[in-house]
Design an enzyme around this catalytic site. Structure first.
Site, PDB file in Angstrom:
ATOM      1  N   HIS A 158       0.888  -1.159   0.000  1.00 56.80           N
ATOM      2  CA  HIS A 158       0.000   0.000   0.000  1.00 56.80           C
ATOM      3  C   HIS A 158       0.927   1.210   0.000  1.00 56.80           C
ATOM      4  O   HIS A 158       2.085   1.113   0.452  1.00 56.80           O
ATOM      5  CB  HIS A 158      -0.882   0.006   1.252  1.00 56.80           C
ATOM      6  CG  HIS A 158      -1.868  -1.125   1.257  1.00 56.80           C
ATOM      7  ND1 HIS A 158      -1.916  -2.057   2.255  1.00 56.80           N
ATOM      8  CD2 HIS A 158      -2.822  -1.455   0.364  1.00 56.80           C
ATOM      9  CE1 HIS A 158      -2.879  -2.932   1.976  1.00 56.80           C
ATOM     10  NE2 HIS A 158      -3.442  -2.595   0.840  1.00 56.80           N
ATOM     11  N   ASP A 181       2.579   1.744   3.198  1.00 56.90           N
ATOM     12  CA  ASP A 181       3.550   0.729   3.643  1.00 56.90           C
ATOM     13  C   ASP A 181       4.954   1.204   3.257  1.00 56.90           C
ATOM     14  O   ASP A 181       5.954   0.758   3.825  1.00 56.90           O
ATOM     15  CB  ASP A 181       3.313  -0.621   2.961  1.00 56.90           C
ATOM     16  CG  ASP A 181       2.021  -1.285   3.405  1.00 56.90           C
ATOM     17  OD1 ASP A 181       1.692  -1.191   4.604  1.00 56.90           O
ATOM     18  OD2 ASP A 181       1.343  -1.901   2.554  1.00 56.90           O
TER      19      ASP A 181
HETATM   20  C1  XLS Z   1      -9.094  -6.570   1.031  1.00 57.39           C
HETATM   21  C2  XLS Z   1      -8.079  -6.665  -0.001  1.00 57.39           C
HETATM   22  C3  XLS Z   1      -6.809  -5.912   0.304  1.00 57.39           C
HETATM   23  C4  XLS Z   1      -6.087  -5.692  -0.986  1.00 57.39           C
HETATM   24  C5  XLS Z   1      -5.018  -4.687  -1.003  1.00 57.39           C
HETATM   25  O1  XLS Z   1     -10.060  -7.282   1.087  1.00 57.39           O
HETATM   26  O2  XLS Z   1      -7.822  -8.006  -0.300  1.00 57.39           O
HETATM   27  O3  XLS Z   1      -6.058  -6.571   1.241  1.00 57.39           O
HETATM   28  O4  XLS Z   1      -5.567  -6.887  -1.445  1.00 57.39           O
HETATM   29  O5  XLS Z   1      -5.466  -3.415  -0.880  1.00 57.39           O
END
Ligand code: XLS
Ligand code: MG
Length: 350
Positions: free
Chosen positions: A55, A58
């Site tokens: 993200h 991150d």
């Molecule tokens: C949530 C998502 C999230 C994404 C990344 O349900 O899976 O973790 O993979 O933003």
């Protein structure tokens, strides 16, 4: 780095720092200590991962100014290089800020929409600096709790404008929509990969819009994830996956890949292998969480197990005799075909 060749597929694996988490859920606080980023990537490397999913925050805190963001991102890039890891993608985390309570690009408040766009463009800058062209959008709050809360026609228009704005900002990026039908909202706009690809076709540059399929998200839709993968593979649009598992229509459980339904997991590996996934540099991403009950020292086993299960399933895929499958399809003997697959999964002679 773990690499598996299976069918036409070449599989290398990625993971995000949120896949090692301290166990907080909506009903209780953390039960483990949050590991530092460095500890996490050392562990990921040891487990055999080759790339990290990010993200934007991150990489560095979202509030940093452009110069500080650039500096922090370069440091992250160096850290990855030093550990022999690649960045897979950057995803703007638009669901935690107070300005995104009611969504980002579909928020009713123009100031909030502007924030969502600015933060997304900043995520593109981070991706460029880090060395990846993949921008993942998980539209967490682009939906509603009650349908009357937002104008659905206007929301579709704003959705498209947002995608076009990202594509125009950087002619090199590719957008991967990671669609999920619900949670945290009651109902998301564009709940399926098909919806997203449909809107992608209306953008200014459809060839740069694709999808990332997460197993559990398909399941929450009542769709078999391998079918969602096949649909996007057939269209040349499957640019990422988030493998995990899910025990029925509940909250997004992020269980270890293959832990609930081995046959369902097998079909995902099989379709990825048949579709040549990974040949263009795509990563097999995991999006799995340790159970809340897991102790600190062993709270990484969900990752090791998911990788191992994938490997075992790839071995079974290699054992599938395509001629036998074809013969049984031709004879319309699906009972026998089912028995054949189940025998393989149980380690019996096909
Ligand atoms: C949530 C998502 C999230 C994404 C990344 O349900 O899976 O973790 O993979 O933003
Ligand atoms: Mg995911």
């Amino acid at each position: 780095m773990k690499q598996i060749k299976c069918g036409k597929g070449v599989f290398r694996f990625s993971v995000g720092p949120w896949n090692m988490h301290p166990g907080a859920d909506p009903f209780g606080p953390p039960v483990r200590t949050e590991l530092g980023f460095l500890e996490k990537i050392r562990l990921f490397k040891k487990l055999g991962f080759g790339a990290i999913q990010f993200h934007d925050d991150d990489v560095c805190p979202a509030g940093l100014n452009p110069a500080a963001t650039r500096k922090a991102t370069r440091e992250m890039k160096k850290l990855l290089r030093d550990h022999g890891l690649e960045p897979e993608f950057v995803a703007p985390r638009l669901w935690e800020d107070p300005r995104t309570i009611d969504g980002g690009w579909t928020s009713n408040d123009p100031k909030c929409r502007r924030y969502a766009l600015e933060r997304s463009l900043r995520s593109i800058d981070i991706a460029n600096e880090l060395g990846t062209k993949r921008i993942v959008l998980w539209p967490a709050r682009e939906g509603t709790y009650i349908r009357e809360a937002k104008d659905p026609l206007l929301s579709c228009k704003r959705y498209l404008e947002y995608l076009n704005a990202l594509l125009a900002y950087d002619k090199g990026i590719r957008i991967l929509g990671e669609m999920k039908p619900n949670e945290p909202t009651d109902a998301a706009y564009l709940p399926t990969p098909g919806h997203f690809l449909g809107m992608g076709a209306q953008t200014s540059d459809p060839k740069r819009v694709g999808v990332l399929i997460e197993s559990a998200h398909s399941l929450l839709l009542g769709i078999d994830a391998s079918d969602d993968m096949a649909y996007s593979l057939a269209a040349g649009k499957l640019w990422g996956v988030h493998l995990n598992d899910q025990d029925g229509l509940k909250f997004d459980e992020d269980k270890s890949f293959g832990a609930v339904n081995i046959r369902r997991a097998f079909n995902q590996v099989w379709v990825l292998a048949r579709g040549g996934f990974g040949r263009k540099g795509e990563w097999v991403g995991l999006d799995v969480k340790a159970m809340r009950t897991q102790k600190q020292e062993t709270a990484h086993k969900h990752l090791a197990n998911s990788l191992a299960f994938f490997g075992y399933l790839a071995e079974i895929v290699d054992r599938v005799n395509e001629k036998t499958v074809q013969k049984l399809r031709d004879e319309r003997d699906y009972e026998e075909l089912e028995a054949y697959i189940v025998r393989l999964l149980l380690g019996r002679k096909g």
